[in-house]
Each structure stands twice: as structure tokens, then as C-alpha cells.
Scaffold this motif. Structure first.
Motif, short mmCIF file in Angstrom:
data_model
loop_
_atom_site.label_atom_id
_atom_site.label_comp_id
_atom_site.label_asym_id
_atom_site.label_seq_id
_atom_site.Cartn_x
_atom_site.Cartn_y
_atom_site.Cartn_z
N CYS A 177 0.85 -1.20 0.00
CA CYS A 177 0.00 0.00 0.00
C CYS A 177 0.89 1.25 0.00
O CYS A 177 2.03 1.18 0.47
CB CYS A 177 -0.88 0.03 1.26
N SER A 179 0.69 3.86 1.89
CA SER A 179 1.01 4.14 3.29
C SER A 179 0.01 3.31 4.09
O SER A 179 -0.92 2.73 3.53
CB SER A 179 0.82 5.63 3.62
N ARG A 180 0.23 3.26 5.40
CA ARG A 180 -0.63 2.37 6.18
C ARG A 180 -1.79 3.15 6.83
O ARG A 180 -1.57 4.18 7.46
CB ARG A 180 0.22 1.72 7.26
N CYS A 181 -3.02 2.67 6.64
CA CYS A 181 -4.17 3.33 7.26
C CYS A 181 -4.17 3.03 8.77
O CYS A 181 -3.75 1.95 9.18
CB CYS A 181 -5.48 2.83 6.67
N TYR A 183 -6.43 2.20 10.80
CA TYR A 183 -7.24 1.08 11.31
C TYR A 183 -6.82 -0.27 10.73
O TYR A 183 -7.44 -1.29 10.98
CB TYR A 183 -8.73 1.32 10.97
S1 SF4 Z 1 -6.58 -0.69 5.24
FE1 SF4 Z 1 -5.22 0.79 4.20
S2 SF4 Z 1 -3.15 0.04 4.64
FE2 SF4 Z 1 -4.56 -1.65 5.12
S3 SF4 Z 1 -4.66 -2.88 3.25
FE3 SF4 Z 1 -6.35 -1.41 3.13
S4 SF4 Z 1 -5.55 0.36 2.01
FE4 SF4 Z 1 -3.78 -0.87 2.69
#
Ligand code: SF4
Length: 487
Positions: A177, A179-181, A183
Motif C-alpha cells: 500500500c 502508506s498504512r491506514c 485502522y
Molecule cells: S486498510 Fe489501508 S493500509 Fe490496510 S490494506 Fe487497506 S488500504 Fe492498505
């Protein structure tokens, strides 16, 4: 809460039901009832064909006791365990319910696949209305959630009817991804840290796709759907996407394919070139996932894009001509309100995507007490947001086509896929209802062999992290060959 087991050792069932009703307590097993504090004693007595489960619950010096009885099927050990688990859980549900202000929306159901349960009732000979009554009365599910379940069960049945018995689906996992979300509970690597891993990962996944195609051909199965998810597949470059999709085409007979989805996911990764590569690669369904159309909430969850970027990404996908676009949302994000969520749903409805998915935020495993309490306290606003979404989407011509629940969701609620008529995702239904075998490729991907006659499901799980995955090529293929009985 202390719990004590007498006459059985189904600890998991007891803990699950206590936490379903009292999500903020900490559970601990003991041998005997403590002199002080709250407890739950779960007792099982079996006399020949009859089994009786009794729960005695003490909360704040008040004691309540409830029992459930059943006749054992005695067909096999597993069938007996299933009914014993059910009466143990129901007895605890009945006893703890006496201490609560109101019953949970999903009643005593702790499982993740309510529609599968409803279909099971119909497979045993009940008509749809009879199954709905039993579903509601036996498990204490609310009228709204029962109606939702029965509509999703009907969609699942249509999917079963169109999928050939020897069909399989292919899942391709891209665990990267931008960046990391905040949650996120997936194993997804942010590209700032792991960009170098992507090219060798693409090579490894292409090799796995090729070898998986051989398994499908050798077992005389037909490929019915492909789903590329993640992570965020559009973290890859157009060339990398093209490489993987070309490999899929050359490794499988695509003539029976009825659906091909690529989860574009984050709008900040979507470009015209990538969408063109996806379309040329053969996909007809993409997912663009705003989660919310509130810019403040997007910031709170660590997304580096705005609601306007979502609209631009959607316009690119629409212009390129995908037949189905899905948009994911999440209820219960930090800083969101029923009013702002209503605005998110209205904005998406105006864009006219074929599918809109409404998830409920799941707290991470191992969340601390503060998070658990905050989650439980959101019950009313989450219910309001879900009910508002349900009304707005129904009025706009969408219907619920798949439904699942996750552990640790805000308020114990559900995730629902909504679709315009004839645009349901067969892959999502097949996955959630466990009506089809699936071969999965990539780090952490789970392949499943589903025996439709017995309902037995056998799994093979790929190594979780990309590095470990890339080092395990031959072992993964052997595991899958074994799963699909190729020796
Ligand atoms: S929640 Fe965000 S960081 Fe996690 S897999 Fe989905 S898009 Fe990627």
C-alpha cells in the motif's frame, strides 16, 4: 468475568458468548465460583439422548440462571459437538440477557456468515418465510437484520445456481500500500519501506499463477472468477499490473470466466495508465474505496487523498469503461458522525457506481480496554449510520447481495455489499458463502477446497510476509497440489 466449566470443556464457546454480550469484560477461567465478583458457570448434563446446558450468571450480586435442552443427533461426534455448543451458548445468552437493557441486533448469533445459516434452514426443507421466522425466533435476531439476511441468502442461492460444480475462483494478493491506514489489521507493507520487494514479488507471483493454472487444468476444473486484492494492487506500476494479468491469461483457460475484479482501492494510486492496463488485462470490475467522503475523517485515518481525488479516480474508471465499479465505505471511523456518513452515502449514490459496500469498523485484535470501551460506546451511532445507509441505498435501487460479520466490529454489526440489479459480485458471494473452491496466490493467500456435498472445507495458507513467501515457492505448490489431491 470469571467463568467455570462443569461437565464440558467448550471454553471457546463460553468465552465467545460472554464477549459477544459484554464486550468490555476480561474473561478468565477458574475451577470454582469466586466469593467476590462476577462469574458465569456453564454446566452440561447428558442423559442418554438428552443434553441440558445450564448457565448461572452473577453480576453485581444478582444471580440469574437459564437452561436449554436438546436431543443429540448421535450421527457423529462433530454433529453432537455442534448442538452441544449451540445449547451452551444459548443458555449463557439467555442468562446474561436478563442483565442487559436490550438484546443485540444479531441476538445470540456470533458467527460470521448469517446468510449461510439461513440457507442451511432452507436446505433442510423450510420455505423462505418459515426460515425467516425460525432465524428470528431461535437466535433472537432483529426484524431488520433477519430481512437483510434473507435477501442476501436469496442472492447466494442465485450464485450457486449459475456456478458449475467443478468451477474455481482465483485470488491474487498484492500486499503493498502507499502508506498504512490507521485502522489496518492486514499484513500490508507500505511502499516507503518495501518498494524494493515489489519487482521480485511480481516474479514470484507470476510463477505461482503459472503453476496454479496447471493444478486447475489437471483437476478438470473451470475458472469462473478472478479477484486481485490486497493491500492495494494499484500500488504496482502499469507494467507490473500488465505482467501479472498477462500471466493469468496465458496460464488459465479464460473462456468460462464470468467476472474479473481488480481492487484499485486507494484513490491516490489510481492513474489513467494503470486503469488502461487493468482493462486491457481483462478485468471488468474495479473497486475504488473512499471509505469516507469527509476530508477530516480521511486525515484521521491516515489517508493521503481527499474526497475530490475519489471523484477524479471514479471518473477515470468510468471513462475507461468498466462495467461494474464498486466503492467501499466504513462505518465507525474516528471523527465520523451519522450526518457526515449520510453525506458520504448520498455523494456515492450520486456518482452511480453499480456496487457500494458498507463495512463496519473492526477493532484490531489485542485492542486495549480503552479501545474496546470506545468501540462498545459507538453502538447507537453505528446503528444509526447503518440504518441510514440501508434506507438510502434501498431507495436508490440497490439491494443487499452479500453479508458477513467480523469479530470485533463496532457494536457487533455487519458488512454488507449493495448492488444495482444484475451487478452482484459472484466472487464475493462465493467467498462469503463458501460455495466454491478457491485457489489463492501471493503472500498470506488462503486456498480453500470446498466439498459441496459434505460442507467440509480444507485450507492451505501461504506464508504471511512477502520475503518468506518468495523463499517458499516449491513448498507452496506442493501444499496446493496436496490440497487438490494431485500426488
Ligand atoms: S486498510 Fe489501508 S493500509 Fe490496510 S490494506 Fe487497506 S488500504 Fe492498505
Amino acid at each position: 468475568m470469571i467463568y467455570i466449566l462443569k461437565g464440558h470443556d467448550l471454553r471457546h464457546a463460553v468465552e465467545e458468548m460472554i464477549l459477544h454480550l459484554l464486550p468490555t469484560v476480561i474473561t478468565e477461567q477458574a475451577e470454582t465460583e469466586p466469593e467476590q465478583g462476577n462469574y458465569c458457570v456453564s454446566e452440561l448434563e447428558i442423559n442418554g439422548q438428552t443434553a441440558k446446558a445450564t448457565a448461572t450468571v452473577k453480576i453485581c450480586d444478582k444471580i440469574e440462571q437459564k437452561s436449554r435442552e436438546t436431543t443429540l443427533p448421535n450421527t457423529d461426534e462433530l454433529a453432537n459437538k455442534r448442538v452441544l455448543t449451540e445449547i451452551i451458548k444459548l443458555s449463557i445468552y439467555d442468562a446474561i440477557l436478563l442483565f442487559l437493557d436490550k438484546a443485540p441486533e444479531w441476538g445470540s448469533l456470533t458467527g460470521v456468515r448469517p446468510a449461510k445459516l439461513a440457507r442451511g434452514l432452507m436446505e433442510r426443507g423450510l420455505t423462505r418465510p418459515e426460515a425467516a421466522v425460525q432465524f428470528r425466533e431461535k437466535f433472537g435476531v432483529s426484524a431488520e437484520r433477519t430481512a437483510l439476511t434473507m435477501r442476501a441468502a436469496a442472492h447466494a442461492q442465485s450464485a450457486i445456481d449459475i456456478l458449475p460444480e467443478n468451477s474455481v475462483s482465483l485470488y491474487i494478493g498484492i500486499p503493498f500500500c502507499p502508506s498504512r491506514c490507521a485502522y489496518c489489521s492486514f499484513v500490508s507493507q507500505s511502499i516507503q519501506k518495501s518498494a524494493g520487494l515489489i519487482p521480485p514479488y511480481v516474479d514470484s507471483i507470476c510463477e505461482e499463477i503459472k503453476r496454479t493454472g496447471e493444478i486447475v487444468a489437471k483437476t478438470n476444473r473451470v475458472l469462473s472468477t478472478v479477484y486481485m486484492g490486497g493491500g492495494t494492487p494499484t500500488t504496482l506500476s502499469p507494467e507490473q499490473l500488465e505482467k501479472i494479468m498477462t500471466c493469468v491469461k496465458s496460464s488459465f483457460d479464460m473462456s468460462n470466466l464470468i467476472e474479473y475484479t481488480v481492487e484499485a482501492g486507494r484513490p491516490d494510486t489510481i492513474t489513467t495508465e494503470k486503469m488502461q492496463a487493468i482493462k486491457l488485462g481483462g478485468a471488468d470490475r474495479v473497486s475504488i474505496n473512499p471509505q469516507t467522503m469527509n476530508d477530516e475523517v480521511l486525515k484521521n485515518i491516515g489517508r493521503h487523498h481527499s474526497a475530490d481525488d475519489v471523484i477524479k479516480a471514479y471518473e477515470i474508471a468510468r471513462k475507461i469503461g468498466f462495467s461494474v465499479i464498486n466503492m467501499d465505505t466504513i462505518v465507525g471511523l474516528l471523527g465520523d458522525t451519522p450526518e457526515s456518513f449520510e453525506n458520504t452515502i448520498n455523494t456515492l449514490i450520486n456518482l452511480k457506481p453499480e456496487n457500494i459496500t458498507v463495512h463496519t469498523l473492526a477493532i484490531k485484535r489485542g485492542a486495549d480496554l480503552y479501545d474496546k470501551e470506545a468501540n462498545a460506546n459507538q453502538h447507537n451511532s453505528v446503528k444509526k449510520m447503518l440504518d441510514t445507509a440501508s434506507n438510502l441505498l434501498s431507495n436508490a435501487g440497490y439491494g443487499p447481495y452479500y453479508l458477513y460479520r467480523q469479530k470485533f466490529t463496532a457494536g457487533g454489526f455487519e458488512n454488507v455489499g449493495w448492488c444495482k440489479p444484475q451487478t452482484e459480485s459472484i466472487y464475493n458471494i462465493a467467498m462469503m458463502e463458501e460455495i466454491q473452491s478457491i485457489l489463492s496466490v501471493g503472500a498470506g493467500a488462503v486456498s480453500k477446497l470446498v466439498d459441496l456435498k459434505t460442507g467440509k472445507i480444507t485450507r492451505f495458507v501461504n506464508p504471511k510476509y512477502p520475503k518468506e513467501y518468495m523463499e517458499s515457492g516449491e513448498r507452496i505448490i506442493l501444499g496446493k497440489q496436496k490440497l487438490f489431491h494431485i500426488f
